[in-house]
Design a protein around this motif. Structure first.
Motif, PDB file in Angstrom:
ATOM      1  N   CYS A   1     -47.772  -0.259  94.570  1.00  0.00           N
ATOM      2  CA  CYS A   1     -46.324  -0.332  94.631  1.00  0.00           C
ATOM      3  C   CYS A   1     -45.922  -1.425  93.664  1.00  0.00           C
ATOM      4  O   CYS A   1     -45.769  -2.562  94.030  1.00  0.00           O
TER       5      CYS A   1
ATOM      6  N   ILE B   1     -39.136   1.078  98.216  1.00  0.00           N
ATOM      7  CA  ILE B   1     -39.881   1.943  99.129  1.00  0.00           C
ATOM      8  C   ILE B   1     -40.266   1.183 100.398  1.00  0.00           C
ATOM      9  O   ILE B   1     -40.403   1.779 101.453  1.00  0.00           O
ATOM     10  N   CYS B   2     -40.425  -0.131 100.304  1.00  0.00           N
ATOM     11  CA  CYS B   2     -40.775  -0.883 101.522  1.00  0.00           C
ATOM     12  C   CYS B   2     -39.888  -2.102 101.734  1.00  0.00           C
ATOM     13  O   CYS B   2     -40.391  -3.187 102.003  1.00  0.00           O
TER      14      CYS B   2
ATOM     15  N   HIS C   1     -45.895   9.078  99.993  1.00  0.00           N
ATOM     16  CA  HIS C   1     -47.101   8.920  99.192  1.00  0.00           C
ATOM     17  C   HIS C   1     -48.020  10.124  99.322  1.00  0.00           C
ATOM     18  O   HIS C   1     -48.511  10.659  98.324  1.00  0.00           O
TER      19      HIS C   1
ATOM     20  N   GLN D   1     -40.791  12.562 106.008  1.00  0.00           N
ATOM     21  CA  GLN D   1     -40.178  11.518 105.177  1.00  0.00           C
ATOM     22  C   GLN D   1     -38.721  11.303 105.586  1.00  0.00           C
ATOM     23  O   GLN D   1     -38.261  10.162 105.732  1.00  0.00           O
TER      24      GLN D   1
ATOM     25  N   GLU E   1     -40.194   2.878 108.410  1.00  0.00           N
ATOM     26  CA  GLU E   1     -40.652   2.664 107.036  1.00  0.00           C
ATOM     27  C   GLU E   1     -42.060   3.201 106.818  1.00  0.00           C
ATOM     28  O   GLU E   1     -42.353   3.780 105.773  1.00  0.00           O
TER      29      GLU E   1
ATOM     30  N   SER F   1     -42.678   5.947 104.005  1.00  0.00           N
ATOM     31  CA  SER F   1     -43.489   5.563 102.851  1.00  0.00           C
ATOM     32  C   SER F   1     -44.797   6.363 102.808  1.00  0.00           C
ATOM     33  O   SER F   1     -45.204   6.848 101.741  1.00  0.00           O
TER      34      SER F   1
END
Lengths: 433, 268
Positions: A418, A69-70, A113, A146, A105, A109
């Motif tokens: 995370c 995710i990151c 979330h 997103q 990002e 992200s």
């Protein structure tokens, strides 16, 4: 334990909508919590160990795999640390485009979330897809944001998960001007959507449990921090990135595979709310104006303002990306030449979830001889435990177990942990006396 | 997502083991298509997206991540028993992933190198793919897999036909796309000649060498490629590290890397 202890074991099914296996153990006496452990089980993948012996040019592709995710955050902290060893000056174009890459990002992200992980808690659904039936506009808006974040990452990295564009010195590839212009137009069109998201989020009914906690974030005083800044904290701490480890200590605790980090001995917060508390004055003007309308009043002491902070950061990232791509040109070469040498270097950037700090040692050929990585979730773990303790006590430990468990899950999710873990069991055990 | 007792729709689970969560994003990044997919199948377990029922009986169980703890070795057996099709997705699930690099060394010692108190940590000395532990039905390669791959697999299974695995080498896709060969024109140690298609030849499109994240293609010849890399000026250890990266535990890359001196000199 005394024989007056009433022990209740609750098998909670998998804690959903987080990445991580959690178990929460609570010991209570006389309506007070005497012991609380948030267990996090991350099967160790030992990145720091297998980076040893790898060439400097392999590190960005390796550390991306720490988090799907990151990945950009891991790549950016790593190349920054290695460039500091080799004395590489990547130049203005690379610095600006790295910021744009990072904006992608953050947008991806945070939108993921807010909509897929957090919002169902606020509206009483078990998933965003269940929620989509009743809130189609809001959920689809989140998915569009997103997707835009993913597109922005793919513009510089060919794909959004483990992008392949980043290298020590800059980028492997510069996007075509026509592709940049097309995406920039769509990013600009999304700014009102991000604004609407923030205004909507500002109206949510939040649990309010004002808590005292130190915040830590990068700060450079010129712009909202992503790739640049000193380590700053609400305690007055203001040190260069290289001195991070002098103030933040990590300890291994028996109940978790994530190391617990403490700031001069205290739990502390990193991430969107910490960044906002420390850097609101350098937000883009449009986002500052939006913040004045939506709140929160800063510095905020309510951890549940994190969702609104994420929404505001989506807005800021869109505004920044549009600005930085405004006078885009294809450079002669999208990277600076690199000549490896031996040394020690540090890199810290603001991952969506907070400060991500890397330290590397290299030999003459630029091979890694030692690596140390401090991810944001490890830094937040002690703060999460403290928040759980305060939130559960504020609710009252005589509340039904289901309610305590739901509150506990919500508190944990709010930090957007995370943690790449095997399973997600939150076993809440309350020992009442 | 799916409603309980919705018998008409195939029941699908997405499970997570030791991984970075990047392959689940192939689903979570689908956007509108995810909403449509949820109309076609019943997601009975997909913790990151919401529904939780890890022991549910399923028609298709997608599995992300490798087996790297004693608990995972047990859990995968239950998932296998409860599903009709078991489909590992991504490098970790298909070959142990990047964390399988510890298999080439003393995994227990590595744990002690990273953790001051390794006894607190439950971990196996190795990280292995799902097929090394239980029988699997189909596998989707890639680090990470992408949305096109998972949708194609679901679509094929819904029609009752076998998903068609990719077999071509990245070079084929690269040439079809008209990219200039980075190995020939720039002297980069590109793994395209031994790596399977599926990514879209992204790295050569960006002017850089493929690093093999989709794993080996059909009938690859890594040793010939290794000799070519030596001709480009790579040391033997550099060649070994090319083979031992994302798919170090999978043949023929595993053996080739050992022949080129990787893995601390430990024989296969």
């Amino acid at each position: 334990m005394s024989d007056q202890t009433r022990r209740i074991d609750i098998d909670v099914p998998v804690l959903s909508r987080v990445e991580g296996e959690g178990a929460l153990e609570v010991h209570a006496a006389g309506g007070r919590i005497t012991d609380l452990k948030l267990r996090i089980f991350e099967p160790p993948r030992m990145f720091e160990r297998f980076l040893e012996g790898r060439g400097y040019h392999e590190v960005a592709d390796a550390v991306a795999r720490i988090c799907g995710i990151c990945p950009v955050a891991y790549q950016m902290s790593a190349v920054q640390a290695l460039e500091s060893i080799f004395g590489v000056e990547p130049g203005d174009w690379v610095r600006a485009m790295r910021r744009v890459f990072y904006c992608g990002e953050w947008i991806q992200s945070h939108a993921l979330h807010i909509h897929l992980l957090a919002l169902p808690d606020f509206f009483g659904y078990d998933s965003a897809l269940a929620m989509a039936a009743d809130y189609p506009g809001e959920v689809r808006r989140g998915m569009r944001l997103q997707a835009l974040g993913n597109e922005l990452m793919a513009l510089f990295g060919a794909r959004a998960v483990h992008p392949v564009g980043a290298r020590v010195g800059g980028f492997h590839h510069a996007p075509k001007a026509a592709d940049v212009a097309d995406l920039r137009g769509r990013l600009e069109a999304a700014i009102p959507e991000a604004e609407a998201l923030a205004r909507w989020a500002a109206g949510f009914d939040l649990p309010d449990n004002g808590q005292e906690f130190p915040c830590l974030a990068l700060r450079n005083g010129a712009d909202y921090p992503m790739n640049r800044g000193r380590i700053a904290a609400s305690t007055g701490l203001d040190v260069p990135v290289a001195e991070f480890a002098d103030h933040v200590t990590e300890e291994q605790v028996p109940h978790s595979t994530a190391f617990h980090a403490r700031l001069d001995g205290e739990p502390y917060l990193v991430g969107p709310l910490a960044r906002l508390n420390i850097n609101a004055d350098v937000l883009p003007a449009a986002t500052r104006a939006l913040l004045a309308d939506t709140g929160p009043a800063l510095p905020s002491t309510n951890p549940f303002h994190s969702l609104l902070a994420r929404a505001l950061e989506i807005h800021a990232a869109l505004v920044e990306a549009v600005r930085l791509l405004g006078d885009y040109r294809v450079p002669e070469r999208p990277y600076a030449e690199v000549a490896p040498r031996a040394g020690t270097g540090y890199g810290a950037t603001e991952a969506p979830r907070g400060v991500l700090w890397h330290r590397y040692e290299t030999d003459d050929a630029g091979r890694v001889t030692a690596a140390r990585i401090v991810p944001p979730t490890a830094q937040n773990q002690a703060r999460m435990e403290e928040d759980l303790r305060l939130s559960l006590e504020a609710r009252g430990l005589d509340a039904p177990d289901d309610e305590l468990r739901f509150l506990g899950e919500r508190v944990i999710r709010n930090y957007d942990p995370c943690i790449s873990c095997a399973t997600h069991f939150l076993d809440l055990t309350v020992h009442r006396r | 997502m799916g409603k309980a007792g919705d018998e008409a729709k195939p029941r699908v689970a997405v499970h997570k083991f030791s991984s970075c969560d990047g392959c689940q994003l192939a689903f979570l990044d689908l956007g509108e298509d995810l909403v449509r997919l949820a109309e076609l199948v019943d997601f009975v377990h997909f913790a990151e997206a919401g529904p939780v029922d890890p022991e549910a009986e399923t028609d298709i169980a997608f599995v992300e991540g490798s087996i790297s703890t004693p608990g995972e070795a047990e859990r995968i057996k239950r998932i296998r028993a409860n599903t009709r099709y078991l489909v590992p997705i991504g490098a970790c699930a298909t070959s142990g992933g990047i964390q399988a690099l510890r298999n080439l060394h003393d995994g227990k010692q590595w744990l002690a190198d990273v953790y001051p108190s390794p006894e607190y940590v439950e971990s196996l000395a190795t990280s292995t793919g799902i097929a090394d532990n239980v029988t699997v039905d189909y596998q989707l390669w890639g680090c990470p897999v992408n949305g096109r791959q998972v949708l194609a697999a679901v679509r094929a299974l819904l029609w009752g036909v076998d998903p068609v695995p990719e077999r071509d080498k990245v070079c084929m896709e690269c040439k079809r796309a008209g990219h200039v060969c980075v190995l020939v024109s720039r002297g980069q140690p590109c793994l395209g000649p031994v790596t399977v298609t599926g990514c879209g030849a992204l790295c050569p499109a960006f002017g850089r060498d493929c690093y093999g994240c989709y794993g080996p293609a059909e009938n690859p010849n890594p040793d010939a490629l290794g000799r070519r890399f030596e001709g480009l000026g790579l040391m033997r250890e550099d060649v070994a590290r090319r083979f031992h990266f994302i798919h170090s535990h999978r043949e023929p890359l595993h053996g080739a890397g050992l022949r080129w001196g990787g893995g601390g000199g430990r024989g296969p």
